[in-house]
Design a protein around this motif. Structure first.
Motif, PDB file in Angstrom:
ATOM      1  N   ILE A 127       0.818  -1.216   0.000  1.00 40.64           N
ATOM      2  CA  ILE A 127       0.000   0.000   0.000  1.00 40.64           C
ATOM      3  C   ILE A 127       0.854   1.269   0.000  1.00 40.64           C
ATOM      4  O   ILE A 127       0.566   2.229  -0.731  1.00 40.64           O
ATOM      5  N   LEU A 128       1.896   1.280   0.828  1.00 42.08           N
ATOM      6  CA  LEU A 128       2.678   2.506   1.043  1.00 42.08           C
ATOM      7  C   LEU A 128       4.011   2.526   0.304  1.00 42.08           C
ATOM      8  O   LEU A 128       4.573   3.597   0.084  1.00 42.08           O
ATOM      9  N   GLY A 129       4.522   1.343  -0.032  1.00 39.56           N
ATOM     10  CA  GLY A 129       5.843   1.256  -0.645  1.00 39.56           C
ATOM     11  C   GLY A 129       6.895   0.915   0.403  1.00 39.56           C
ATOM     12  O   GLY A 129       6.706   1.146   1.598  1.00 39.56           O
ATOM     13  N   LYS A 130       8.031   0.394  -0.070  1.00 35.79           N
ATOM     14  CA  LYS A 130       9.080  -0.089   0.835  1.00 35.79           C
ATOM     15  C   LYS A 130       9.727   1.004   1.655  1.00 35.79           C
ATOM     16  O   LYS A 130      10.171   0.774   2.778  1.00 35.79           O
ATOM     17  N   GLU A 131       9.819   2.212   1.103  1.00 30.63           N
ATOM     18  CA  GLU A 131      10.611   3.261   1.751  1.00 30.63           C
ATOM     19  C   GLU A 131       9.783   4.180   2.635  1.00 30.63           C
ATOM     20  O   GLU A 131      10.322   5.132   3.205  1.00 30.63           O
ATOM     21  N   LEU A 136       9.183   0.874   6.983  1.00 32.28           N
ATOM     22  CA  LEU A 136      10.514   0.651   7.556  1.00 32.28           C
ATOM     23  C   LEU A 136      10.420   0.290   9.032  1.00 32.28           C
ATOM     24  O   LEU A 136      11.169  -0.556   9.524  1.00 32.28           O
ATOM     25  N   ASN A 137       9.484   0.927   9.724  1.00 32.62           N
ATOM     26  CA  ASN A 137       9.253   0.598  11.132  1.00 32.62           C
ATOM     27  C   ASN A 137       8.830  -0.862  11.298  1.00 32.62           C
ATOM     28  O   ASN A 137       9.309  -1.568  12.203  1.00 32.62           O
ATOM     29  N   SER A 138       7.950  -1.316  10.404  1.00 31.58           N
ATOM     30  CA  SER A 138       7.490  -2.712  10.455  1.00 31.58           C
ATOM     31  C   SER A 138       8.616  -3.694  10.128  1.00 31.58           C
ATOM     32  O   SER A 138       8.715  -4.761  10.731  1.00 31.58           O
ATOM     33  N   MET A 139       9.460  -3.331   9.165  1.00 30.69           N
ATOM     34  CA  MET A 139      10.610  -4.175   8.821  1.00 30.69           C
ATOM     35  C   MET A 139      11.561  -4.290  10.010  1.00 30.69           C
ATOM     36  O   MET A 139      12.039  -5.382  10.333  1.00 30.69           O
ATOM     37  N   ILE A 169      17.561   7.888   2.851  1.00 30.70           N
ATOM     38  CA  ILE A 169      16.418   8.800   2.959  1.00 30.70           C
ATOM     39  C   ILE A 169      16.617   9.840   4.063  1.00 30.70           C
ATOM     40  O   ILE A 169      16.325  11.030   3.874  1.00 30.70           O
ATOM     41  N   LEU A 170      17.112   9.402   5.214  1.00 30.03           N
ATOM     42  CA  LEU A 170      17.177  10.267   6.395  1.00 30.03           C
ATOM     43  C   LEU A 170      18.562  10.836   6.675  1.00 30.03           C
ATOM     44  O   LEU A 170      18.697  11.842   7.363  1.00 30.03           O
ATOM     45  N   GLY A 171      19.589  10.151   6.143  1.00 34.59           N
ATOM     46  CA  GLY A 171      20.959  10.548   6.448  1.00 34.59           C
ATOM     47  C   GLY A 171      21.550   9.691   7.553  1.00 34.59           C
ATOM     48  O   GLY A 171      20.825   9.068   8.331  1.00 34.59           O
ATOM     49  N   LYS A 172      22.886   9.676   7.636  1.00 30.68           N
ATOM     50  CA  LYS A 172      23.587   8.798   8.577  1.00 30.68           C
ATOM     51  C   LYS A 172      23.343   9.132  10.036  1.00 30.68           C
ATOM     52  O   LYS A 172      23.387   8.252  10.897  1.00 30.68           O
ATOM     53  N   GLU A 173      23.117  10.427  10.333  1.00 27.30           N
ATOM     54  CA  GLU A 173      23.076  10.847  11.729  1.00 27.30           C
ATOM     55  C   GLU A 173      21.662  10.968  12.295  1.00 27.30           C
ATOM     56  O   GLU A 173      21.475  11.413  13.426  1.00 27.30           O
ATOM     57  N   HIS A 174      20.667  10.558  11.528  1.00 23.33           N
ATOM     58  CA  HIS A 174      19.292  10.593  12.033  1.00 23.33           C
ATOM     59  C   HIS A 174      19.127   9.535  13.124  1.00 23.33           C
ATOM     60  O   HIS A 174      19.675   8.433  13.012  1.00 23.33           O
TER      61      HIS A 174
END
Length: 218
Positions: A127-131, A136-139, A169-174
């Protein structure tokens, strides 16, 4: 009703503030009152989701307090009502399934947790896509469940995917990326990949130190 609705809104804001401050017992007391009032006035299946949201919030607070049995009872109700009202692909239903899977895991019901989490991940991916953040939270959550039942190779695959996507997507330091690095490091340790685990721990430590220094300068 309008007057009670105004009080409910005030209680909700106060409960949210208590939760943000880590005062979960205070939040629990207010959320119980809100849920009782909304159930009496609106009913459990109110179409505006007010009662369901209150049930979900109280369930999350129970989880934070370690009251997993109480959390499970509420989360099952939310899932059943939401599925009946909106279907199993509605965001509220998927969120309730995700929360319930985490609670099953905390209760040591790993088969139930794994089965439900796989369903959530498949639905959110389609429904939402992998990214998407919820996907990602579910994965990530499924990866942690796999680790708890010693399926470390399956956990490794998922945590690598999550880390790669969050880094891009978020960067290394997120914070979410750093959390993914810690999850993967733990799996590497369980697989006997000590060098890889140590390398990730060092990276996380360096980045957290740099972030703290930058915040101190600001």
């Amino acid at each position: 009703w309008k007057r009670k609705s105004k009080y409910n809104h005030k209680y909700e804001l106060s409960a949210a503030s208590y939760s943000n401050l880590g005062k979960f017992k205070n939040a629990e007391m207010l959320q119980i009152q809100i849920l009782e009032m909304r159930t009496i006035i609106l009913g459990k299946e109110h179409p505006h989701l007010d009662t369901l949201n209150s049930m979900s919030q109280l369930g999350n607070t129970y989880s934070r307090l370690g009251k997993f049995t109480e959390a499970k009872m509420l989360q099952i109700q939310v899932q059943e009502i939401s599925t009946r009202m909106f279907g199993n692909e509605h965001p509220v239903t998927l969120s309730s399934m995700n929360n319930l899977a985490a609670t099953y895991s905390n209760l040591g019901k790993y088969t139930d947790a794994e089965t439900l989490q796989i369903q959530v991940l498949e639905l959110r991916t389609r429904i939402l896509g992998k990214e998407y953040p919820d996907t990602l939270n579910s994965m990530s959550q499924l990866g942690r469940i796999y680790s708890r039942i010693c399926k470390f190779m399956e956990a490794e695959k998922l945590h690598i995917q999550v880390l790669e996507m969050r880094t891009r997507i978020l960067g290394k330091e997120h914070p979410d990326t750093l959390n993914s690095m810690c999850n993967l490091a733990a799996v590497y340790s369980n697989l006997g990949k000590s060098a890889e685990a140590e390398m990730l721990h060092i990276q996380v430590h360096k980045m957290k130190t740099r972030i703290l220094r930058q915040e101190h300068i600001v």
